[in-house]
Design a protein around this motif. Structure first.
Motif, mmCIF file in Angstrom:
data_model
loop_
_atom_site.group_PDB
_atom_site.id
_atom_site.type_symbol
_atom_site.label_atom_id
_atom_site.label_comp_id
_atom_site.label_asym_id
_atom_site.label_seq_id
_atom_site.Cartn_x
_atom_site.Cartn_y
_atom_site.Cartn_z
ATOM 1 N N MET A 1 14.470 -6.101 0.489
ATOM 2 C CA MET A 1 13.325 -5.340 0.958
ATOM 3 C C MET A 1 13.043 -4.202 -0.027
ATOM 4 S SD MET A 1 12.653 -3.209 4.489
ATOM 5 C CE MET A 1 14.251 -2.486 4.495
ATOM 6 N N THR A 2 11.766 -4.002 -0.306
ATOM 7 C CA THR A 2 11.342 -2.925 -1.187
ATOM 8 C C THR A 2 10.769 -1.801 -0.341
ATOM 9 O OG1 THR A 2 10.836 -4.503 -2.931
ATOM 10 C CG2 THR A 2 9.826 -2.337 -3.123
ATOM 11 N N THR A 3 11.115 -0.553 -0.702
ATOM 12 C CA THR A 3 10.593 0.605 0.019
ATOM 13 C C THR A 3 9.887 1.557 -0.945
ATOM 14 O OG1 THR A 3 12.643 1.865 -0.216
ATOM 15 C CG2 THR A 3 12.413 0.487 1.772
ATOM 16 N N PHE A 4 8.935 2.276 -0.397
ATOM 17 C CA PHE A 4 8.198 3.315 -1.114
ATOM 18 C C PHE A 4 8.056 4.491 -0.161
ATOM 19 C CE2 PHE A 4 3.982 5.072 -2.528
ATOM 20 C CZ PHE A 4 4.432 5.592 -3.734
ATOM 21 N N ILE A 5 8.453 5.654 -0.588
ATOM 22 C CA ILE A 5 8.544 6.876 0.212
ATOM 23 C C ILE A 5 9.180 6.610 1.587
ATOM 24 C CG2 ILE A 5 6.822 8.231 -1.027
ATOM 25 C CD1 ILE A 5 4.766 7.551 1.115
ATOM 26 N N GLY A 6 10.255 5.828 1.545
ATOM 27 C CA GLY A 6 11.061 5.576 2.726
ATOM 28 C C GLY A 6 10.537 4.508 3.671
ATOM 29 N N LYS A 7 9.426 3.862 3.325
ATOM 30 C CA LYS A 7 8.845 2.857 4.211
ATOM 31 C C LYS A 7 8.820 1.498 3.520
ATOM 32 C CE LYS A 7 5.936 6.320 6.345
ATOM 33 N NZ LYS A 7 4.605 6.870 6.433
ATOM 34 N N PRO A 8 9.064 0.424 4.275
ATOM 35 C CA PRO A 8 8.991 -0.918 3.679
ATOM 36 C C PRO A 8 7.581 -1.219 3.182
ATOM 37 C CG PRO A 8 9.939 -1.004 5.901
ATOM 38 C CD PRO A 8 9.423 0.379 5.695
ATOM 39 N N VAL A 9 7.510 -1.922 2.057
ATOM 40 C CA VAL A 9 6.221 -2.355 1.512
ATOM 41 C C VAL A 9 6.274 -3.849 1.238
ATOM 42 C CG1 VAL A 9 5.551 -0.139 0.494
ATOM 43 C CG2 VAL A 9 6.911 -1.745 -0.849
ATOM 44 N N THR A 10 5.103 -4.444 1.214
ATOM 45 C CA THR A 10 4.962 -5.860 0.927
ATOM 46 C C THR A 10 4.525 -6.019 -0.517
ATOM 47 O OG1 THR A 10 4.201 -6.176 3.191
ATOM 48 C CG2 THR A 10 3.797 -7.986 1.628
ATOM 49 N N LEU A 118 2.411 -5.660 -6.870
ATOM 50 C CA LEU A 118 1.378 -4.953 -6.121
ATOM 51 C C LEU A 118 1.893 -4.634 -4.720
ATOM 52 C CD1 LEU A 118 -1.497 -3.832 -5.922
ATOM 53 C CD2 LEU A 118 -2.199 -6.081 -5.070
ATOM 54 N N MET A 119 1.963 -3.349 -4.386
ATOM 55 C CA MET A 119 2.345 -2.926 -3.045
ATOM 56 C C MET A 119 1.086 -2.991 -2.184
ATOM 57 S SD MET A 119 5.017 0.226 -3.610
ATOM 58 C CE MET A 119 4.014 1.208 -4.748
ATOM 59 N N ARG A 120 1.024 -4.008 -1.342
ATOM 60 C CA ARG A 120 -0.189 -4.269 -0.544
ATOM 61 C C ARG A 120 -0.629 -3.029 0.241
ATOM 62 N NH1 ARG A 120 0.694 -9.122 2.688
ATOM 63 N NH2 ARG A 120 -0.141 -10.213 0.896
ATOM 64 N N GLU A 121 0.309 -2.333 0.828
ATOM 65 C CA GLU A 121 -0.026 -1.196 1.689
ATOM 66 C C GLU A 121 -0.619 -0.012 0.930
ATOM 67 O OE1 GLU A 121 3.158 -3.679 3.515
ATOM 68 O OE2 GLU A 121 2.839 -2.830 1.530
ATOM 69 N N TRP A 122 -0.389 0.087 -0.362
ATOM 70 C CA TRP A 122 -0.803 1.258 -1.137
ATOM 71 C C TRP A 122 -1.760 0.930 -2.279
ATOM 72 C CZ3 TRP A 122 0.583 6.023 0.509
ATOM 73 C CH2 TRP A 122 1.622 6.093 1.444
ATOM 74 N N ASN A 123 -1.879 -0.332 -2.640
ATOM 75 C CA ASN A 123 -2.640 -0.730 -3.837
ATOM 76 C C ASN A 123 -2.139 -0.010 -5.080
ATOM 77 O OD1 ASN A 123 -4.323 -2.811 -3.034
ATOM 78 N ND2 ASN A 123 -5.868 -1.417 -2.241
ATOM 79 N N LEU A 124 -0.840 0.216 -5.118
ATOM 80 C CA LEU A 124 -0.156 0.766 -6.289
ATOM 81 C C LEU A 124 0.857 -0.270 -6.758
ATOM 82 C CD1 LEU A 124 0.614 4.397 -5.038
ATOM 83 C CD2 LEU A 124 -1.129 3.726 -6.714
ATOM 84 N N LEU A 125 1.362 -0.071 -7.966
ATOM 85 C CA LEU A 125 2.383 -0.964 -8.486
ATOM 86 C C LEU A 125 3.762 -0.422 -8.159
ATOM 87 C CD1 LEU A 125 0.855 -1.707 -12.007
ATOM 88 C CD2 LEU A 125 0.606 -3.022 -9.896
ATOM 89 N N ALA A 126 4.669 -1.327 -7.822
ATOM 90 C CA ALA A 126 6.065 -0.954 -7.624
ATOM 91 C C ALA A 126 6.706 -0.729 -8.994
ATOM 92 C CB ALA A 126 6.804 -2.057 -6.865
ATOM 93 N N ARG A 127 7.819 -0.037 -9.012
ATOM 94 C CA ARG A 127 8.512 0.268 -10.265
ATOM 95 C C ARG A 127 9.308 -0.944 -10.736
ATOM 96 N NH1 ARG A 127 8.898 5.066 -11.725
ATOM 97 N NH2 ARG A 127 8.843 5.879 -9.588
ATOM 98 N N ASP A 145 14.445 -1.899 -5.691
ATOM 99 C CA ASP A 145 14.301 -2.020 -4.242
ATOM 100 C C ASP A 145 13.709 -0.752 -3.643
ATOM 101 O OD1 ASP A 145 15.335 -4.604 -4.214
ATOM 102 O OD2 ASP A 145 17.393 -3.893 -3.901
ATOM 103 N N ASN A 146 14.054 0.394 -4.214
ATOM 104 C CA ASN A 146 13.489 1.672 -3.796
ATOM 105 C C ASN A 146 12.614 2.159 -4.943
ATOM 106 O OD1 ASN A 146 12.874 4.318 -3.148
ATOM 107 N ND2 ASN A 146 14.946 4.864 -2.514
ATOM 108 N N VAL A 147 11.322 2.126 -4.740
ATOM 109 C CA VAL A 147 10.373 2.499 -5.789
ATOM 110 C C VAL A 147 10.541 3.956 -6.206
ATOM 111 C CG1 VAL A 147 7.891 2.618 -6.343
ATOM 112 C CG2 VAL A 147 8.786 0.707 -5.011
ATOM 113 N N ASN A 148 11.143 4.765 -5.345
ATOM 114 C CA ASN A 148 11.327 6.187 -5.623
ATOM 115 C C ASN A 148 12.645 6.496 -6.316
ATOM 116 O OD1 ASN A 148 9.710 6.056 -2.743
ATOM 117 N ND2 ASN A 148 8.833 7.436 -4.264
#
Length: 163
Positions: A1-10, A118-127, A145-148
């Motif tokens: 699972m990948t997370t961004f600012i502590g939340k799961p992203v697709t 592509l992080m669907r929820e943010w329209n940003l790229l994951a690291r 796994d953790n974009v941050n």
């Protein structure tokens, strides 16, 4: 699972692996010209993918790869984000990295979709970090796994320098 600012992203798109051929792309450069993977020819490539160049980890990641590989023959560091080309150009100037290659995936997110970032929820790229040989074969890849978090700089740099 990948997370961004502590939340799961697709993440949209496939995860690429070592041995895969890197998909070609068309991204916008700071001068608003379009650049493809093929425009970098037979150079070895480090593709450093960041959510936004204006944040701390992304700033560090972009600086580190550019500074440590600047004098490496036949190699280019390509930083990709969904930032507008104007923001990328401003950052490069402020960072003193006018020669850095920053490319934008803001328009249609085709790069993010073909590289599985592509992080669907943010329209940003994951690291992520990709190291390609002269034939654009992936010889090193890291999806975080953790974009941050920071990528494994030492492993990516070692892979790039071993080519």
């Amino acid at each position: 699972m990948t997370t961004f600012i502590g939340k799961p992203v697709t993440l949209v798109g496939p995860h690429l692996r070592v041995g895969d051929q890197a998909p070609d792309f068309v991204l916008m450069a700071n001068d608003l010209t379009l650049k493809s993977l093929n425009d970098f020819g037979k150079k070895r490539k480090v593709i450093s993918v960041v959510p936004s160049i204006d944040t701390g980890i992304c700033d560090t990641q972009t600086r580190r790869f550019n500074q440590e590989l600047a004098d490496t023959d036949n190699m280019v560091v390509i930083t990709v984000s969904a930032d507008l080309p104007f923001a990328q150009a401003r950052w490069c100037g402020a960072a003193g990295l006018d020669g850095a290659v920053t490319l934008s995936d803001y328009y249609d997110h085709a790069f993010g979709k073909s590289y599985g970032l592509l992080m669907r929820e943010w329209n940003l790229l994951a690291r992520a970090v990709f190291v390609l040989n002269e034939s654009n074969e992936i010889v090193y890849v890291e999806y975080l796994d953790n974009v941050n978090e920071h990528p494994n700089y030492d492993a990516a740099l070692a892979a790039a320098k071993s080519l």
